[in-house]
Design an enzyme around this catalytic site. Structure first.
Site, mmCIF file in Angstrom:
data_model
loop_
_atom_site.group_PDB
_atom_site.id
_atom_site.type_symbol
_atom_site.label_atom_id
_atom_site.label_comp_id
_atom_site.label_asym_id
_atom_site.label_seq_id
_atom_site.Cartn_x
_atom_site.Cartn_y
_atom_site.Cartn_z
ATOM 1 N N GLU A 23 0.841 -1.209 0.000
ATOM 2 C CA GLU A 23 0.000 0.000 0.000
ATOM 3 C C GLU A 23 0.870 1.251 0.000
ATOM 4 O O GLU A 23 2.069 1.195 0.294
ATOM 5 C CB GLU A 23 -0.938 -0.010 1.204
ATOM 6 C CG GLU A 23 -0.196 0.036 2.521
ATOM 7 C CD GLU A 23 -0.875 0.911 3.551
ATOM 8 O OE1 GLU A 23 -1.228 2.051 3.218
ATOM 9 O OE2 GLU A 23 -1.003 0.440 4.697
ATOM 10 N N ALA A 139 -12.919 1.791 6.712
ATOM 11 C CA ALA A 139 -13.510 1.063 5.586
ATOM 12 C C ALA A 139 -12.704 -0.191 5.246
ATOM 13 O O ALA A 139 -13.176 -1.047 4.490
ATOM 14 C CB ALA A 139 -13.596 1.970 4.366
ATOM 15 N N LYS A 157 -3.952 -1.273 14.029
ATOM 16 C CA LYS A 157 -3.196 -0.231 14.725
ATOM 17 C C LYS A 157 -3.652 -0.115 16.182
ATOM 18 O O LYS A 157 -4.835 -0.117 16.471
ATOM 19 C CB LYS A 157 -3.333 1.086 13.969
ATOM 20 C CG LYS A 157 -2.434 1.074 12.723
ATOM 21 C CD LYS A 157 -2.418 2.379 12.025
ATOM 22 C CE LYS A 157 -3.689 2.606 11.279
ATOM 23 N NZ LYS A 157 -3.742 1.944 9.984
HETATM 24 N N1 PSU Z 1 -0.474 1.160 8.746
HETATM 25 C C1 PSU Z 1 0.599 1.957 8.976
HETATM 26 N N2 PSU Z 1 0.516 3.262 8.626
HETATM 27 C C2 PSU Z 1 -0.598 3.768 7.979
HETATM 28 C C3 PSU Z 1 -1.716 2.917 7.710
HETATM 29 C C4 PSU Z 1 -1.584 1.629 8.115
HETATM 30 O O1 PSU Z 1 1.611 1.493 9.514
HETATM 31 O O2 PSU Z 1 -0.609 4.951 7.632
HETATM 32 C C5 PSU Z 1 -2.921 3.403 6.926
HETATM 33 C C6 PSU Z 1 -3.449 2.233 6.094
HETATM 34 O O3 PSU Z 1 -3.430 2.646 4.747
HETATM 35 C C7 PSU Z 1 -4.841 2.000 6.569
HETATM 36 C C8 PSU Z 1 -5.235 3.393 6.931
HETATM 37 O O4 PSU Z 1 -5.667 1.435 5.587
HETATM 38 O O5 PSU Z 1 -4.062 3.871 7.618
HETATM 39 C C9 PSU Z 1 -6.491 3.423 7.748
HETATM 40 O O6 PSU Z 1 -7.002 4.724 7.727
HETATM 41 P P1 PSU Z 1 -8.489 4.985 8.254
HETATM 42 O O7 PSU Z 1 -8.440 4.694 9.731
HETATM 43 O O8 PSU Z 1 -8.740 6.464 7.948
HETATM 44 O O9 PSU Z 1 -9.397 4.082 7.505
#
Ligand code: PSU
Ligand code: MN
Length: 302
Positions: A23, A139, A157
């Site tokens: 990603e 999502a 996370k």
């Molecule tokens: N894992 C990491 N750093 C990040 C993310 C994941 O170590 O920045 C990102 C991923 O792309 C994940 C996103 O899909 O954060 C989730 O964001 P949100 O909570 O707005 O859906």
């Protein structure tokens, strides 16, 4: 087709050779410059070292891409105004010719469309701690419930409500296994404090589960392989708990909402742990990328 797959990735898929999707949100919005570009290149190199082809995913000038060259990676890392794209944002980005980094949800969708089955990231998004007030659930979860892809991650996370996220994954029918552990990993921490019901111990075992998913004809859902950061490289749990508490307060005080929440919290942790959270984050991602390369090799060789 509105999706561009790089020649190298296309050839590898066509020949049944191992490919690992990566990603780009972590590069554009999860890591500070200029470290982020070096990390992006290093992660691609780590995939290659395991004998697989890396396929970093992003949208550039309205074109979704699976597999980026070095110049394109550099744009993702350094371009000001590069957006953060969840899967719902893809049609908007395409139609308006915008450029953006893809989250887990958008990456999984595009990688699966391109025929890539294995995907490595840091930590998944999930249910935020203030869910009862904000209804903030990434999502990522819903998309993984309807996309046939294997995601190697260090759990979700730890800024999130981990048990609520595990419960949502169960409700949504997403298959989850710990890799070499009976404890669900905690992203920056090796152990989130919660158990997992299933443990896999080798890339071949993971590939067997993927084959069973296909053979059973179950709904087109994902397999989450939760791979803990090595204990020696995790963030000190006490420091983690203290700074995260501050970060959540700061987030609320400053009124950060929506897509901004996750990058805000990750950045707060980096700045208030003297970079220790960044080291743990990188250790986790590196481990995931290497394991994904091995799983892709096992998947391709069967
Ligand atoms: N894992 C990491 N750093 C990040 C993310 C994941 O170590 O920045 C990102 C991923 O792309 C994940 C996103 O899909 O954060 C989730 O964001 P949100 O909570 O707005 O859906
Ligand atoms: Mn959110």
């Amino acid at each position: 087709m509105a999706l561009t797959v790089s020649e190298e990735v296309r050839e590898a898929i066509g020949a049944g050779r191992p490919v690992v999707a990566l990603e780009s949100t972590i590069i554009a919005h999860g890591l500070p410059r200029p470290r982020n570009l070096r990390v992006a290149l290093e992660l691609e190199a780590a995939v290659r070292q395991e004998g697989a082809v890396p396929a970093t995913v992003a949208v550039l000038d309205g074109r979704p891409r699976v597999g980026l060259d070095e110049q394109q990676l550099e744009r993702v890392a350094n371009e000001d105004g590069i957006r953060k794209l969840g899967h719902r944002d893809l049609p908007l980005a395409v139609a308006s010719r915008a450029s953006g980094a893809t989250t887990v949800s958008a990456t999984a969708l595009l990688a699966a469309r391109a025929g890539v089955r294995i995907f490595a990231t840091g930590g998944l998004g999930g249910v935020h701690r203030q869910w009862t007030v904000t209804q903030d659930e990434s999502a990522d979860l819903g998309l993984l419930a309807r996309t046939r892809i294997t995601v190697v991650c260090a759990g979700v996370k730890s800024i999130l409500d981990v048990p609520a996220t595990l419960q949502r994954l169960e409700t949504l029918g997403v298959t989850v296994a710990g890799y070499g552990t009976r404890r669900f990993p905690g992203f920056y921490l090796s152990d989130s404090g919660h158990p997992v019901d299933w443990t896999l111990d080798s890339p071949d075992q993971v590939a067997d589960v993927m084959r069973a998913q296909d053979a059973l004809g179950v709904p087109q859902s994902a397999l989450i392989v939760a791979n803990p950061v090595p204990r020696g490289e995790q963030l000190d749990p006490e420091l983690h708990a203290r700074v995260l508490d501050e970060a959540l307060h700061a987030c609320e005080e400053q009124g950060v909402t929506g897509q901004g929440v996750t990058p805000f919290l990750l950045d707060y942790l980096v700045r208030h742990t003297d970079g220790a959270s960044l080291s743990a984050n990188l250790a986790a991602v590196r481990g995931n990328v290497r394991l994904a390369g091995r799983i892709a090799a096992a998947w391709a060789s069967a």
